[in-house]
Write a protein that holds these residues in place. Structure first.
Motif, short mmCIF file in Angstrom:
data_model
loop_
_atom_site.label_atom_id
_atom_site.label_comp_id
_atom_site.label_asym_id
_atom_site.label_seq_id
_atom_site.Cartn_x
_atom_site.Cartn_y
_atom_site.Cartn_z
N ASP A 37 -12.73 4.79 -4.67
CA ASP A 37 -13.31 3.55 -4.19
C ASP A 37 -12.73 3.26 -2.81
OD1 ASP A 37 -12.89 0.40 -3.93
OD2 ASP A 37 -14.70 0.78 -5.11
N ALA A 38 -13.58 3.10 -1.81
CA ALA A 38 -13.13 2.90 -0.43
C ALA A 38 -12.33 1.61 -0.26
CB ALA A 38 -14.32 2.90 0.52
N ASP A 39 -12.68 0.57 -1.00
CA ASP A 39 -11.99 -0.71 -0.85
C ASP A 39 -10.62 -0.72 -1.52
OD1 ASP A 39 -14.10 -1.86 0.60
OD2 ASP A 39 -15.15 -2.41 -1.24
N SER A 40 -10.57 -0.27 -2.74
CA SER A 40 -9.33 -0.36 -3.51
C SER A 40 -8.47 0.89 -3.41
CB SER A 40 -9.64 -0.62 -4.99
OG SER A 40 -10.24 0.53 -5.57
N GLY A 41 -9.08 2.02 -3.07
CA GLY A 41 -8.35 3.28 -3.05
C GLY A 41 -8.13 3.85 -4.44
N GLU A 42 -8.72 3.20 -5.43
CA GLU A 42 -8.58 3.64 -6.82
C GLU A 42 -9.59 4.72 -7.16
OE1 GLU A 42 -6.18 2.49 -9.01
OE2 GLU A 42 -5.40 1.46 -7.23
N LEU A 43 -9.19 5.62 -8.03
CA LEU A 43 -10.10 6.64 -8.53
C LEU A 43 -11.09 6.03 -9.51
CD1 LEU A 43 -7.77 9.67 -9.29
CD2 LEU A 43 -9.57 9.55 -7.56
N ILE A 44 -12.31 6.50 -9.44
CA ILE A 44 -13.34 6.12 -10.41
C ILE A 44 -13.42 7.29 -11.38
CG2 ILE A 44 -15.80 5.66 -10.73
CD1 ILE A 44 -15.64 4.47 -7.80
#
Length: 126
Positions: A37-44
Protein backbone atom coordinates in the motif's frame (compact mmCIF):
# COMPACT_ATOMS: atom_id res chain seq x y z
CA UNK A 1 17.51 11.97 -25.73
CA UNK A 2 17.98 11.59 -21.97
CA UNK A 3 16.03 9.04 -20.01
CA UNK A 4 13.39 10.41 -17.65
CA UNK A 5 12.97 8.90 -14.19
CA UNK A 6 9.32 8.46 -13.22
CA UNK A 7 8.23 8.67 -9.60
CA UNK A 8 4.78 8.97 -8.05
CA UNK A 9 3.80 8.90 -4.38
CA UNK A 10 0.66 7.01 -5.51
CA UNK A 11 2.77 3.85 -5.82
CA UNK A 12 5.16 2.39 -3.25
CA UNK A 13 8.56 4.06 -3.09
CA UNK A 14 11.40 1.85 -4.31
CA UNK A 15 12.85 -0.41 -1.61
CA UNK A 16 16.27 -0.49 -3.24
CA UNK A 17 18.51 1.28 -5.76
CA UNK A 18 16.04 1.43 -8.65
CA UNK A 19 13.37 3.74 -10.08
CA UNK A 20 9.65 3.07 -10.24
CA UNK A 21 9.96 3.52 -14.00
CA UNK A 22 12.23 4.93 -16.67
CA UNK A 23 10.92 6.64 -19.80
CA UNK A 24 13.33 6.16 -22.70
CA UNK A 25 11.97 7.92 -25.78
CA UNK A 26 8.44 6.64 -26.22
CA UNK A 27 9.01 3.47 -24.19
CA UNK A 28 8.26 3.18 -20.48
CA UNK A 29 9.97 0.47 -18.44
CA UNK A 30 8.09 -0.09 -15.18
CA UNK A 31 9.89 -1.87 -12.36
CA UNK A 32 8.28 -4.85 -10.71
CA UNK A 33 5.51 -3.86 -8.34
CA UNK A 34 4.52 -5.83 -5.28
CA UNK A 35 1.35 -5.60 -3.16
CA UNK A 36 2.45 -2.73 -0.95
CA UNK A 37 0.00 0.00 0.00
CA UNK A 38 1.58 3.29 -1.11
CA UNK A 39 0.09 5.28 1.77
CA UNK A 40 0.77 2.99 4.70
CA UNK A 41 3.71 0.99 3.37
CA UNK A 42 1.92 -2.12 4.60
CA UNK A 43 1.78 -5.35 2.64
CA UNK A 44 -1.58 -6.42 1.28
CA UNK A 45 -1.73 -10.16 1.83
CA UNK A 46 -5.33 -11.13 2.51
CA UNK A 47 -5.39 -13.50 -0.46
CA UNK A 48 -3.77 -13.84 -3.88
CA UNK A 49 -6.66 -12.04 -5.62
CA UNK A 50 -6.27 -8.95 -3.41
CA UNK A 51 -2.50 -9.10 -3.79
CA UNK A 52 -2.78 -9.15 -7.57
CA UNK A 53 -5.22 -6.23 -7.63
CA UNK A 54 -2.88 -4.25 -5.37
CA UNK A 55 0.03 -4.92 -7.73
CA UNK A 56 -2.04 -3.88 -10.75
CA UNK A 57 -3.15 -0.67 -9.00
CA UNK A 58 0.49 0.15 -8.26
CA UNK A 59 1.40 -0.47 -11.91
CA UNK A 60 -1.51 1.72 -12.98
CA UNK A 61 -0.30 4.57 -10.74
CA UNK A 62 3.19 4.47 -12.23
CA UNK A 63 1.82 4.26 -15.78
CA UNK A 64 -0.49 7.21 -15.11
CA UNK A 65 2.36 9.30 -13.65
CA UNK A 66 4.16 8.95 -16.99
CA UNK A 67 1.04 9.70 -19.04
CA UNK A 68 0.46 6.05 -20.00
CA UNK A 69 -2.32 3.54 -19.36
CA UNK A 70 -2.81 -0.21 -19.52
CA UNK A 71 -3.80 0.27 -23.17
CA UNK A 72 -0.16 1.23 -23.86
CA UNK A 73 1.34 -1.87 -22.23
CA UNK A 74 3.01 -4.20 -24.72
CA UNK A 75 4.71 -6.65 -22.33
CA UNK A 76 4.32 -7.88 -18.76
CA UNK A 77 6.35 -10.24 -16.66
CA UNK A 78 4.68 -11.97 -13.75
CA UNK A 79 6.74 -13.57 -10.99
CA UNK A 80 4.81 -15.87 -8.65
CA UNK A 81 5.83 -18.04 -5.74
CA UNK A 82 3.49 -20.86 -6.70
CA UNK A 83 2.08 -21.94 -10.05
CA UNK A 84 -0.89 -23.18 -8.02
CA UNK A 85 -1.95 -19.50 -7.91
CA UNK A 86 -1.67 -19.05 -11.69
CA UNK A 87 -5.39 -19.27 -12.51
CA UNK A 88 -6.40 -16.90 -9.71
CA UNK A 89 -3.71 -14.36 -10.61
CA UNK A 90 -4.61 -14.66 -14.29
CA UNK A 91 -8.27 -13.93 -13.55
CA UNK A 92 -7.48 -10.76 -11.58
CA UNK A 93 -4.78 -9.63 -14.04
CA UNK A 94 -7.13 -10.13 -17.00
CA UNK A 95 -9.56 -7.54 -15.63
CA UNK A 96 -7.03 -4.83 -16.52
CA UNK A 97 -6.59 -5.97 -20.13
CA UNK A 98 -10.11 -6.43 -21.53
CA UNK A 99 -8.99 -6.36 -25.18
CA UNK A 100 -5.66 -6.70 -26.96
CA UNK A 101 -3.74 -8.01 -23.95
CA UNK A 102 0.04 -7.54 -23.97
CA UNK A 103 2.66 -10.20 -24.49
CA UNK A 104 3.57 -11.88 -21.21
CA UNK A 105 5.46 -14.55 -19.40
CA UNK A 106 4.78 -15.99 -15.97
CA UNK A 107 7.63 -17.44 -13.97
CA UNK A 108 7.53 -19.34 -10.70
CA UNK A 109 10.29 -18.22 -8.34
CA UNK A 110 11.43 -19.41 -4.93
CA UNK A 111 11.23 -16.02 -3.21
CA UNK A 112 10.18 -12.42 -3.89
CA UNK A 113 10.91 -9.14 -2.09
CA UNK A 114 9.26 -8.91 1.34
CA UNK A 115 8.23 -12.55 0.81
CA UNK A 116 5.18 -11.57 -1.29
CA UNK A 117 3.41 -14.03 -3.55
CA UNK A 118 3.31 -11.98 -6.77
CA UNK A 119 5.34 -9.28 -8.51
CA UNK A 120 4.59 -7.81 -11.95
CA UNK A 121 6.62 -5.53 -14.21
CA UNK A 122 5.69 -4.10 -17.58
CA UNK A 123 6.83 -2.23 -20.67
CA UNK A 124 4.57 0.34 -22.32
CA UNK A 125 4.95 2.20 -25.63
CA UNK A 126 3.21 5.33 -26.93
Amino acid sequence: MANQIIFTPEAPAPIGPYSQAVLAGNTLYVSGQIPLDADSGELIHENITEETHAVMKNLEAVLRAAGFSFADVVKCTIFIKSMDDFATINEAYGQYFKSNPPARETVEVSKLPKNVNVEISCIAVK
